[in-house]
Design a protein around this motif. Structure first.
Motif, PDB file in Angstrom:
ATOM      1  N   TYR A 226       0.855  -1.182   0.000  1.00 19.30           N
ATOM      2  CA  TYR A 226       0.000   0.000   0.000  1.00 19.30           C
ATOM      3  C   TYR A 226       0.891   1.232   0.000  1.00 19.30           C
ATOM      4  O   TYR A 226       2.099   1.142   0.196  1.00 19.30           O
ATOM      5  CB  TYR A 226      -0.942   0.022   1.210  1.00 19.30           C
ATOM      6  N   VAL A 227       0.276   2.388  -0.222  1.00 25.93           N
ATOM      7  CA  VAL A 227       1.002   3.640  -0.113  1.00 25.93           C
ATOM      8  C   VAL A 227       0.523   4.355   1.148  1.00 25.93           C
ATOM      9  O   VAL A 227      -0.635   4.214   1.548  1.00 25.93           O
ATOM     10  CB  VAL A 227       0.815   4.539  -1.360  1.00 25.93           C
ATOM     11  N   PRO A 228       1.395   5.124   1.796  1.00 28.15           N
ATOM     12  CA  PRO A 228       1.006   5.784   3.041  1.00 28.15           C
ATOM     13  C   PRO A 228      -0.050   6.868   2.884  1.00 28.15           C
ATOM     14  O   PRO A 228      -0.881   7.055   3.762  1.00 28.15           O
ATOM     15  CB  PRO A 228       2.318   6.389   3.554  1.00 28.15           C
ATOM     16  N   VAL A 229      -0.014   7.602   1.750  1.00 29.83           N
ATOM     17  CA  VAL A 229      -0.939   8.724   1.558  1.00 29.83           C
ATOM     18  C   VAL A 229      -1.453   8.718   0.123  1.00 29.83           C
ATOM     19  O   VAL A 229      -0.670   8.575  -0.813  1.00 29.83           O
ATOM     20  CB  VAL A 229      -0.238  10.078   1.835  1.00 29.83           C
ATOM     21  N   VAL A 230      -2.767   8.923  -0.022  1.00 27.24           N
ATOM     22  CA  VAL A 230      -3.381   9.126  -1.329  1.00 27.24           C
ATOM     23  C   VAL A 230      -4.148  10.437  -1.266  1.00 27.24           C
ATOM     24  O   VAL A 230      -4.966  10.637  -0.358  1.00 27.24           O
ATOM     25  CB  VAL A 230      -4.340   7.973  -1.706  1.00 27.24           C
ATOM     26  N   VAL A 231      -3.868  11.342  -2.211  1.00 28.50           N
ATOM     27  CA  VAL A 231      -4.601  12.599  -2.302  1.00 28.50           C
ATOM     28  C   VAL A 231      -5.569  12.476  -3.470  1.00 28.50           C
ATOM     29  O   VAL A 231      -5.169  12.158  -4.596  1.00 28.50           O
ATOM     30  CB  VAL A 231      -3.646  13.794  -2.506  1.00 28.50           C
ATOM     31  N   SER A 232      -6.855  12.721  -3.180  1.00 25.97           N
ATOM     32  CA  SER A 232      -7.885  12.625  -4.210  1.00 25.97           C
ATOM     33  C   SER A 232      -9.061  13.511  -3.801  1.00 25.97           C
ATOM     34  O   SER A 232      -9.471  13.495  -2.637  1.00 25.97           O
ATOM     35  CB  SER A 232      -8.355  11.171  -4.347  1.00 25.97           C
ATOM     36  N   GLY A 233      -9.560  14.295  -4.773  1.00 31.54           N
ATOM     37  CA  GLY A 233     -10.743  15.101  -4.530  1.00 31.54           C
ATOM     38  C   GLY A 233     -10.612  16.086  -3.382  1.00 31.54           C
ATOM     39  O   GLY A 233     -11.580  16.351  -2.683  1.00 31.54           O
ATOM     40  N   GLY A 234      -9.416  16.614  -3.155  1.00 33.59           N
ATOM     41  CA  GLY A 234      -9.229  17.604  -2.114  1.00 33.59           C
ATOM     42  C   GLY A 234      -9.014  17.020  -0.722  1.00 33.59           C
ATOM     43  O   GLY A 234      -9.022  17.753   0.269  1.00 33.59           O
ATOM     44  N   TYR A 235      -8.837  15.721  -0.654  1.00 38.22           N
ATOM     45  CA  TYR A 235      -8.625  15.058   0.627  1.00 38.22           C
ATOM     46  C   TYR A 235      -7.355  14.216   0.602  1.00 38.22           C
ATOM     47  O   TYR A 235      -7.040  13.596  -0.413  1.00 38.22           O
ATOM     48  CB  TYR A 235      -9.805  14.128   0.960  1.00 38.22           C
ATOM     49  N   ALA A 236      -6.671  14.193   1.721  1.00 37.66           N
ATOM     50  CA  ALA A 236      -5.542  13.277   1.901  1.00 37.66           C
ATOM     51  C   ALA A 236      -6.034  12.142   2.779  1.00 37.66           C
ATOM     52  O   ALA A 236      -6.513  12.360   3.893  1.00 37.66           O
ATOM     53  CB  ALA A 236      -4.366  13.990   2.563  1.00 37.66           C
ATOM     54  N   HIS A 237      -5.929  10.934   2.236  1.00 35.50           N
ATOM     55  CA  HIS A 237      -6.292   9.718   2.975  1.00 35.50           C
ATOM     56  C   HIS A 237      -4.979   9.091   3.435  1.00 35.50           C
ATOM     57  O   HIS A 237      -4.160   8.697   2.602  1.00 35.50           O
ATOM     58  CB  HIS A 237      -7.054   8.746   2.078  1.00 35.50           C
ATOM     59  N   VAL A 238      -4.794   9.028   4.756  1.00 39.03           N
ATOM     60  CA  VAL A 238      -3.552   8.491   5.291  1.00 39.03           C
ATOM     61  C   VAL A 238      -3.819   7.089   5.822  1.00 39.03           C
ATOM     62  O   VAL A 238      -4.721   6.880   6.649  1.00 39.03           O
ATOM     63  CB  VAL A 238      -2.971   9.391   6.400  1.00 39.03           C
ATOM     64  N   SER A 239      -3.036   6.139   5.328  1.00 36.52           N
ATOM     65  CA  SER A 239      -3.168   4.744   5.748  1.00 36.52           C
ATOM     66  C   SER A 239      -2.946   4.612   7.246  1.00 36.52           C
ATOM     67  O   SER A 239      -2.337   5.474   7.882  1.00 36.52           O
ATOM     68  CB  SER A 239      -2.133   3.879   5.019  1.00 36.52           C
TER      69      SER A 239
END
Length: 153
Positions: free
Chosen positions: A24-37
């Motif tokens: 997995y990746v630690p952070v995904v930025v999408s749609g103005g949000y950062a999703h942190v694992s």
């Protein structure tokens, strides 16, 4: 006041961002949000392990949750997201390695929730889940993931 100054004033030092332990990746930025694992708790470079209700106290669990929060912030910085771009901590998910009779998961999760308010002020107030689980990766006491709304993302 910048978030970096706020951290400094509170004596908060972010750890080195931990490398992923799986695919997995630690952070995904999408749609103005950062999703942190989900992030695990480290104190002085050592993973905080054990089970609440067995061999980890409530205070140690809260400290572990706070350590997970520090790692969430470290992952944002590692992903080149300035902490001042966070306009809201949207949601945190706290997973507590605990015995079946332990029911203070919300109190454990306050360790990370209080950190976010200390760091971001009212922007740090968030929705949250706090659940007990039978086991966590590497025997960790707590794991926390998060969603952060970003300015200009």
């Amino acid at each position: 006041m910048t978030i970096e100054v706020r951290l400094e004033q509170q004596g908060i030092i972010l750890p080195e961002a931990a490398a992923p332990v799986a695919s997995y990746v630690p952070v995904v930025v999408s749609g103005g949000y950062a999703h942190v694992s989900g992030q695990l708790p480290f104190r002085d470079g050592e993973l905080m392990t054990g089970r609440l209700g067995e061999n980890v106290s409530l205070e140690e669990g809260m400290e572990a949750a706070r350590a997970c929060g520090l790692m969430l912030l470290a992952q944002l910085k590692q992903a080149m997201i300035p902490l001042d771009k966070v306009v809201r901590v949207v949601k945190l998910g706290a997973f507590v390695n605990s015995t079946p009779d332990f029911t203070d998961q919300p109190k454990v999760a306050n360790g990370v929730s209080d950190l976010m308010i200390d760091v971001f002020g009212d922007k740090g107030r968030h929705a949250r889940a706090a659940v007990g689980v039978a086991a966590l990766p590497l025997g960790a006491a707590v794991e926390v993931d998060g969603i952060f709304a970003l300015a200009d993302a």
